[in-house]
Each structure stands twice: as C-alpha cells, then as structure tokens.
Write a protein that holds these residues in place. Structure first.
Motif, PDB file in Angstrom:
ATOM      1  N   GLN A 272       0.835  -1.200   0.000  1.00 47.59           N
ATOM      2  CA  GLN A 272       0.000   0.000   0.000  1.00 47.59           C
ATOM      3  C   GLN A 272       0.871   1.251   0.000  1.00 47.59           C
ATOM      4  OE1 GLN A 272      -3.243   0.175  -0.351  1.00 47.59           O
ATOM      5  NE2 GLN A 272      -3.256   2.413  -0.245  1.00 47.59           N
ATOM      6  N   GLY A 273       1.972   1.201   0.745  1.00 49.09           N
ATOM      7  CA  GLY A 273       2.886   2.337   0.778  1.00 49.09           C
ATOM      8  C   GLY A 273       3.529   2.587  -0.576  1.00 49.09           C
ATOM      9  N   LEU A 274       3.924   1.509  -1.266  1.00 49.82           N
ATOM     10  CA  LEU A 274       4.526   1.668  -2.593  1.00 49.82           C
ATOM     11  C   LEU A 274       3.522   2.243  -3.592  1.00 49.82           C
ATOM     12  CD1 LEU A 274       6.761  -1.490  -3.157  1.00 49.82           C
ATOM     13  CD2 LEU A 274       7.470   0.915  -3.177  1.00 49.82           C
ATOM     14  N   LEU A 275       2.282   1.756  -3.535  1.00 47.35           N
ATOM     15  CA  LEU A 275       1.258   2.286  -4.428  1.00 47.35           C
ATOM     16  C   LEU A 275       1.028   3.773  -4.181  1.00 47.35           C
ATOM     17  CD1 LEU A 275      -1.420  -0.551  -4.570  1.00 47.35           C
ATOM     18  CD2 LEU A 275      -0.412   0.594  -6.540  1.00 47.35           C
ATOM     19  N   MET A 276       0.953   4.158  -2.936  1.00 42.03           N
ATOM     20  CA  MET A 276       0.745   5.562  -2.600  1.00 42.03           C
ATOM     21  C   MET A 276       1.931   6.410  -3.039  1.00 42.03           C
ATOM     22  SD  MET A 276      -0.906   5.167   1.196  1.00 42.03           S
ATOM     23  CE  MET A 276      -0.592   6.908   1.515  1.00 42.03           C
ATOM     24  N   LEU A 277       3.143   5.876  -2.841  1.00 44.38           N
ATOM     25  CA  LEU A 277       4.334   6.628  -3.222  1.00 44.38           C
ATOM     26  C   LEU A 277       4.402   6.817  -4.730  1.00 44.38           C
ATOM     27  CD1 LEU A 277       7.007   7.974  -2.530  1.00 44.38           C
ATOM     28  CD2 LEU A 277       8.093   5.705  -2.558  1.00 44.38           C
ATOM     29  N   LEU A 278       4.143   5.743  -5.465  1.00 39.82           N
ATOM     30  CA  LEU A 278       4.183   5.836  -6.925  1.00 39.82           C
ATOM     31  C   LEU A 278       3.084   6.764  -7.442  1.00 39.82           C
ATOM     32  CD1 LEU A 278       5.894   4.739  -9.194  1.00 39.82           C
ATOM     33  CD2 LEU A 278       4.356   2.789  -9.393  1.00 39.82           C
ATOM     34  N   ASP A 279       1.936   6.705  -6.812  1.00 38.69           N
ATOM     35  CA  ASP A 279       0.845   7.604  -7.179  1.00 38.69           C
ATOM     36  C   ASP A 279       1.247   9.053  -6.921  1.00 38.69           C
ATOM     37  OD1 ASP A 279      -2.213   8.069  -7.666  1.00 38.69           O
ATOM     38  OD2 ASP A 279      -1.773   9.117  -5.797  1.00 38.69           O
ATOM     39  N   ARG A 280       1.855   9.312  -5.778  1.00 40.21           N
ATOM     40  CA  ARG A 280       2.251  10.680  -5.426  1.00 40.21           C
ATOM     41  C   ARG A 280       3.332  11.193  -6.372  1.00 40.21           C
ATOM     42  NH1 ARG A 280       3.292  13.326   0.463  1.00 40.21           N
ATOM     43  NH2 ARG A 280       4.264  15.269  -0.253  1.00 40.21           N
ATOM     44  N   LEU A 281       4.289  10.341  -6.708  1.00 37.81           N
ATOM     45  CA  LEU A 281       5.388  10.777  -7.572  1.00 37.81           C
ATOM     46  C   LEU A 281       4.929  11.095  -8.996  1.00 37.81           C
ATOM     47  CD1 LEU A 281       8.146   8.247  -6.454  1.00 37.81           C
ATOM     48  CD2 LEU A 281       8.085  10.710  -5.976  1.00 37.81           C
ATOM     49  N   THR A 282       3.823  10.501  -9.419  1.00 38.21           N
ATOM     50  CA  THR A 282       3.351  10.716 -10.797  1.00 38.21           C
ATOM     51  C   THR A 282       2.175  11.675 -10.882  1.00 38.21           C
ATOM     52  OG1 THR A 282       1.936   8.740 -10.621  1.00 38.21           O
ATOM     53  CG2 THR A 282       4.129   8.446 -11.571  1.00 38.21           C
TER      54      THR A 282
END
Length: 433
Positions: A272-282
């Motif tokens: 979930q953290g990786l998904l949120m991070l990737l979402d935030r970065l893009t």
C-alpha cells in the motif's frame, strides 16, 4: 408561506430564490438555481462518505499541484514535458517492481529445471503462474466497435496526421469508433502501435473546429510525458495492485485465516505504501500532462475552440440523459418514428438539436459547480475551471488546422457506417463508459 412559481415561455419557470429572494428564471429541463447566491448550484454534488485521512492528503496534494501549475501559466511560464526528480524516482520504483517479476520468472525456470520430479517442480509451477499474472500487459485492439484503417478513412486520417504534426508527434495506426461521450488515445501490441478512439456521441455534438481541438488534446498526450499510462509505470501500478489483491485480508476469517491475515499485515502495508508513493510521484506529471494537452488543443484548433470544448464537457450529462431517454423509449415502443423509418435514424440530428438548445445558464451553473467540486471528484485531472483559466491566459492562438466543406463531407461519408452502427448500439445497449 408558499413560494409562487410562474410559467413563462415553453419550459421556462420563474420563482423567487428561497435563499436570497432574487428572481430565478430556469428552463424546466434543467436545474433551477440562483446566479446571485449560488443556491442549488450543485444539487448533484456527490454525497460520498467522508474520505479517509490518506485520501484527504491525496486531494490536498492534487489541489496544490493543480493550483501551482495554473499559477505558473498565469505568471507567463511555459509548461513543458520534463523529467524531474519525482519522475526519475517513479521510474526507478517501477523498474524495481518489474525486477521482482523477472526474478520470479527466473526462479520458476531454475526450480523447474533443477527440481524435475521433486518438490521443486511444484514451487516452480507456482512461481511461473505468479510471474505470468504479474507480467507487463500490452493492450489489444477492441473487438466490440468499428475499427478504421487508413484505407477505410483517408480523409479522417489525413486530418489526424495534420493535427499530429502541429502538436509535435506522429499520427495513429488505427481509429476506433465508440459509443462513449469521450475520446482517448492508447497504444496496443508489443510494437506500441497507436489507437485513437472517437466516441461518436461526442464527435456529433462538436463543431469541426472543436473536433480538431479534441484531436489536438488527445494526440498531445503522446508527446507530453504522461507517464502514468506509459508501459513502465502503468504496468508497475497494475502489478502492485495485483500483489495487493493477493495479500488482501480474508473477511470474516477463521482462526487459521486470521493468523494468515496477521502474517501478511506487513507485506500488505508495504504494498500500500509503494502504491501511494508511486501515485504521489506521478500525480504532478499527470496534471501537467493535461495542461500540456490543453495547450496542444489550442495550437491545433485555436484557443477559442479548445475553451469551447471544455464548455461542451460541462454539459455532457445532458447529452447522456437525452441518449438514455431515447434508448429507454426504444425499449418501450416504436412510437415517434415515421413509416419506413428505423428508430436509430435521425438520432445524431436529434442529439445535436438537443445540445444546441442547452441554455447559457446551464453552462454557467456547471462552471460554478465544477469550481466548487475542485479535486473532490477526480484528482488526476486539474479542475475544469483551472484548465479553462490557463487556456485564456495570454494572447489567443489562431487555428493551425482547419477544414473546408469538402473535407468535412468526405469525413462524414467515411463515418457513415460507424454512425449507423453506433446509433443502433446505443438504442439497444445504451452508452459505453
């Protein structure tokens, strides 16, 4: 005390505003609202549950990005596709996600080769199935709508090529004609061929110049760095979502399932953290891509046409309602058709007449409603009022691409069969989304 409502022209009502007392004049087909105090300006505003803490943070971030990008344009800045630190980090994370998939595939091969006839075979099969599920996907051509090649629609493809040249990219390989109130571009196949999808209901309610602006917007996505839907990051987001599905907690678990849920708690949190991070970065790049696509629309079709398209999108609900009404009437009876005329005949003309009758007050209401909603509905697109403001910042751009009556006639002829097919489809199945 009763509130008096008087009826004037056909379909028009007049009543005092219950909030400020001003006179409210409204077309009976649309929502009555007060331009003075914004009473009832957005009665359809989604009454969704209060978003969680993470979603609230995402919306605030989206709002900050959208407003900053709009401020850059207002200050005279020029938005350009760029690879910043966030973009580099997003690609590194995406490559790491794909690296895990490659490692699973390599492990599957190793176990299948070295564990032949033993327990390693079972593990190898499991890893192979997992790697196959997580593999990068290549879109395929849709098989549920008309597809046009260059030989089928030379005039339409020539127009697309001309618009593509203006926005700094190449044309498309295939055009699909759908039944949605939208247009989109994507790639398909391992060679990354290009597909343009034209929703015929949208195409039919636009002027020729507005159609060019829409083509400019969609083709602009090929050249403006919209990474979220790219092969690398798009597939990484899909893989992470698949992983999250695999480790999702079992509802109403038994004692054993409760233990499994507990064991998978940490992997679930990491995913979930990786998904949120990737979402935030893009997120910023995705919003930037929309502003850039709007700029491409203005260069191709003119600023006036691009802004007009945004106004059209504000009232697409009215077009959808009209088409659904036609479809429902078709299911009930065939009344209203003349002898020898099929129900689908004249559908596009009726849709065009309906949209031409939408009053300016409804456009204004929708503009105000869009400003109120902001990012509360869609965090991946900047709010329409910010996009509209950016378009109108600076000197207006003239149209770089225009069509004459002859070209428009040839394109209409090329779309004749899809027009019939999609009209029949809508009356039988409704709209696509």
């Amino acid at each position: 005390m009763s509130v008096g409502i008087s009826v004037g022209a056909v379909g028009e009502t007049t009543q005092p505003c219950p909030q400020c007392g001003a006179e409210v004049r409204a077309d009976g087909r649309f929502t009555a609202w007060c331009a003075g105090c914004d009473w009832n300006v957005d009665p359809e505003r989604p009454a969704a549950q209060e978003p969680g803490r993470l979603e609230r943070r995402r919306r605030r971030l989206a709002q900050r990005h959208g407003e900053r990008l709009a401020a850059e344009v207002a200050a005279g800045g020029t938005l350009r596709p760029r690879r910043d630190a966030e973009g580099v980090a997003a690609h590194l994370i995406a490559l790491a996600v794909h690296g895990v998939t490659v490692a699973l595939a390599a492990g599957a091969v190793w176990f299948l080769v070295t564990g032949w006839g033993g327990a390693g075979m079972v593990l190898g099969v499991v890893l192979a199935l997992l790697a196959w599920t997580l593999r990068p996907r290549f879109s395929e051509l849709p098989d549920d709508r008309p597809l046009l090649g260059r030989a089928d629609a030379p005039a339409l493809f020539a127009l697309v090529d001309e618009v593509a040249a203006v926005v700094g990219t190449r044309g498309v390989d295939t055009i699909a004609v759908g039944a949605e109130l939208n247009a989109s571009v994507t790639t398909y196949g391992i060679r990354g061929r290009r597909l343009l999808t034209i929703g015929l209901p949208l195409w039919e309610i636009l002027t020729p110049q507005e159609r060019i602006a829409v083509l400019g917007h969609e083709l602009g996505h090929y050249s403006n760095g919209d990474t979220r839907h790219g092969l690398i990051i798009g597939n990484a987001l899909r893989s992470l979502a698949t992983w999250r599905y695999f480790v999702a907690p079992t509802p109403n678990p038994t004692a054993v399932e409760a233990v499994v849920n507990l064991v998978l708690l940490v992997p679930r949190a990491l995913l979930q953290g990786l998904l949120m991070l990737l979402d935030r970065l893009t997120l910023r790049a995705t919003q930037r891509a929309e502003y850039l696509a709007d700029s491409a629309a203005a260069r191709a079709g003119s600023t006036e046409a691009a802004a007009s398209v945004m106004n059209r999108f504000l009232v697409l609900d009215s077009a959808e309602t009209m088409l659904r009404r036609e479809a429902n009437a078709r299911q009930v009876s065939r009344r209203g058709t003349t002898a020898g005329q099929e129900p689908w005949q004249g559908l596009w003309e009726r849709l065009g007449a309906h949209m031409a009758s939408v009053p300016e007050s409804e456009y204004e209401r929708q503009r105000r409603a869009a400003a109120l909603r902001g990012h509360s509905v869609d965090t991946t697109h900047p709010p329409t009022h910010l996009r509209h403001r950016c378009l109108l910042t600076g000197p207006p751009l003239p149209a770089a691409v225009t069509t004459d009556a002859s070209t428009e006639s040839r394109i209409t002829t090329e779309l004749a069969e899809p027009r019939r097919t999609m009209a029949k489809h809508i009356l039988k199945h409704g709209l696509d989304h």
